[in-house]
Scaffold this motif. Sequence first.
Motif: not given
Length: 165
Positions: A58, A77, A81, A85, A90-95, A98
């Motif tokens: 991760d 990316w 990506e 995952r 997590s989605g918030p970590q990916l956001a 950025r």
Amino acid sequence: MARLPGTEGDGEIADRVRARRGGSLHPLDRMLLHSPPVADGWNSLLGAVRERMSLPADLRELVILRIAVLNRAPYEWAAHEPEARRAGASGPQLAEVRKEKPEFEGRLARVIAYTDAMTRDVQVPDPVFDALRADFDETGLAELTATVAVYNMVSRFLVALDIQP
């Protein structure tokens, strides 16, 4: 459109790349195979970084995605990506990764600060490096550094040759 046409990927080296990739060549591989010795070394190095180091998957994938953002490498990316995952990002970590100035806590904040320093400035301030000593032993520090260095190489190759996802 990429600046060079992709190669067909014939021969022993292309077969080794396919084996590491699970049977197929990616557009990046097709560019690298313009120089089989480079493709062979690249494949070996990336295989070690991706498959044989102890750095948690991760963290590795979030580092790679951060480099993709900093170096404006959309191919990188898109390629990583899904890997991030699968590794538990997590989605918030990916956001957050950025953002211009991501706001992580703890070890991840220190890893991202190190990634940013290596990528943006090359030279890492002592306090940024020293902060990682609580999180990693010498092997971990070497592996984190290698991961950041290697994926900066990858992104720069992708961007220079305009390889798109």
